[in-house]
Write a protein that holds these residues in place. Structure first.
Motif, PDB file in Angstrom:
ATOM      1  N   ARG A   1      11.568   5.915  -4.879  1.00 54.90           N
ATOM      2  CA  ARG A   1      10.941   5.255  -3.838  1.00 54.90           C
ATOM      3  C   ARG A   1      11.430   4.655  -2.926  1.00 54.90           C
ATOM      4  O   ARG A   1      11.131   4.161  -1.646  1.00 54.90           O
TER       5      ARG A   1
ATOM      6  N   PRO B   1       0.813  -1.324  -0.140  1.00 53.53           N
ATOM      7  CA  PRO B   1       0.077   0.017   0.137  1.00 53.53           C
ATOM      8  C   PRO B   1       0.944   1.130  -0.026  1.00 53.53           C
ATOM      9  O   PRO B   1       0.469   2.273  -0.519  1.00 53.53           O
ATOM     10  N   THR B   2       1.877   1.168   0.465  1.00 55.77           N
ATOM     11  CA  THR B   2       3.015   2.397   0.440  1.00 55.77           C
ATOM     12  C   THR B   2       3.135   2.954  -0.723  1.00 55.77           C
ATOM     13  O   THR B   2       3.351   4.046  -0.956  1.00 55.77           O
ATOM     14  N   TYR B   3       3.419   1.922  -1.632  1.00 58.50           N
ATOM     15  CA  TYR B   3       3.868   2.430  -3.251  1.00 58.50           C
ATOM     16  C   TYR B   3       2.708   2.437  -4.228  1.00 58.50           C
ATOM     17  O   TYR B   3       3.009   3.008  -5.197  1.00 58.50           O
ATOM     18  N   LEU B   4       1.496   2.030  -3.932  1.00 60.04           N
ATOM     19  CA  LEU B   4       0.471   2.046  -4.996  1.00 60.04           C
ATOM     20  C   LEU B   4       0.003   3.283  -5.606  1.00 60.04           C
ATOM     21  O   LEU B   4      -0.317   3.428  -6.550  1.00 60.04           O
ATOM     22  N   ALA B   5      -0.049   4.183  -4.660  1.00 59.94           N
ATOM     23  CA  ALA B   5      -0.584   5.491  -4.953  1.00 59.94           C
ATOM     24  C   ALA B   5       0.145   6.341  -6.022  1.00 59.94           C
ATOM     25  O   ALA B   5      -0.403   7.051  -6.881  1.00 59.94           O
ATOM     26  N   SER B   6       1.589   5.881  -5.884  1.00 60.67           N
ATOM     27  CA  SER B   6       2.562   6.707  -7.164  1.00 60.67           C
ATOM     28  C   SER B   6       2.602   5.872  -8.248  1.00 60.67           C
ATOM     29  O   SER B   6       3.471   6.033  -9.357  1.00 60.67           O
TER      30      SER B   6
ATOM     31  N   ARG C   1      -0.844   1.829 -12.152  1.00 58.94           N
ATOM     32  CA  ARG C   1      -1.972   0.752 -11.793  1.00 58.94           C
ATOM     33  C   ARG C   1      -1.184  -0.273 -10.971  1.00 58.94           C
ATOM     34  O   ARG C   1      -0.013  -0.153 -10.725  1.00 58.94           O
ATOM     35  N   ALA C   2      -1.949  -1.088 -10.220  1.00 58.82           N
ATOM     36  CA  ALA C   2      -1.434  -2.095  -9.491  1.00 58.82           C
ATOM     37  C   ALA C   2      -1.215  -3.445 -10.334  1.00 58.82           C
ATOM     38  O   ALA C   2      -1.524  -3.688 -11.354  1.00 58.82           O
TER      39      ALA C   2
END
Length: 264
Positions: free
Chosen positions: A230, A158-163, A166-167
């Motif tokens: 990241r 979840p820490t990285y998905l926002a940036s 797509r997942a």
């Protein structure tokens, strides 16, 4: 005029030995798996967590193959030491620790009705019924590692998905051979289960590395810039995996098959 098709030719059965034996400088005997490959022009030796493999052209005689292996016995011994020197086979009911997240975690054995392996405080507790088979216990330890790896990925993702654009479509965690991770064209990710034995930062770096391939499907300067943005500490983690990769993979493999460790 009629043409009669000739029956297909069948390749003659190989008369070469599937396994050669080399005498190491210290007197130990090691098995070398011979692999015939029509696409190679020379003899190639490799040592991995799976053991020693010699790839040769099919017409290579056993005599020549064995002479080549014996000529490189010193090199083989060094590679075996690097790969397996710190790897301890799992001995059911006896081993006192398990490698996990870069440390040797205490391992406690106890009797019980149901087979399970779990992390309790700072130790691994293996509950083993009296009628449990060794293969089942080893699989339970393997499944324990899988649950721990999934928990780590679930905590970090979840820490990285926002940036990200797509997942990943899916994330599979399983033993891999030459890779630590991959991202397919359909966005399906694979991660090596052996990463859960490494320090957590190394595992997280590989996850970030593969996630960044959702942005750059290459290893260009732009890709590494995404990784550094990241995960700034990525270089030491990559170096650690390069230096300790084979021992980590060997340690995981030894959980399921103690026979992979020379002398075990």
């Amino acid at each position: 005029m009629f043409l009669r098709a000739r029956p297909p030719r069948t390749a003659p059965a190989s008369t070469h030995a599937a396994v050669l034996q080399v005498t190491l400088p210290d007197g130990r005997i090691a098995d070398v798996r011979r692999v015939d490959n029509t696409r190679v022009s020379g003899l190639k030796l490799v040592v991995t967590e799976r053991g020693i493999r010699l790839t040769v052209p099919p017409r290579t005689s056993d005599r020549r193959a064995l002479a080549f292996v014996q000529q490189h016995a010193g090199w083989i011994a060094g590679q075996l030491q690097h790969t397996f020197n710190d790897v301890q086979p799992l001995r059911i009911g006896q081993s006192a620790s398990l490698p996990l997240r870069g440390a040797d975690v205490p391992l406690h054995w106890k009797d019980g009705r149901f087979l399970r392996v779990e992390l309790v405080d700072d130790a691994v507790v293996a509950t083993v019924p009296a009628n449990a088979k060794e293969a089942g216990v080893r699989k339970a330890v393997h499944d324990f590692y899988l649950s721990q790896a999934r928990a780590d990925v679930g905590r970090w993702l979840p820490t990285y998905l926002a940036s990200l654009p797509r997942a990943p479509r899916s994330i599979a965690i399983l033993p891999l051979t030459s890779l630590w991770g991959s991202l397919a064209a359909n966005d399906r990710m694979r991660l090596d289960l052996a990463l859960v034995l490494a320090p957590s930062a190394a595992f997280e770096y590989v996850l970030v590395h593969e996630l960044c391939h959702l942005i750059e499907a290459n290893h260009s300067a732009a890709f590494w810039a995404e990784v550094a943005q990241r995960f700034p500490d990525w270089k030491p983690q990559r170096d650690l995996l390069r230096a300790k990769g084979r021992p980590l993979k060997a340690a995981l493999r030894a959980i399921r098959d103690p026979g992979v460790v020379p002398g075990a």
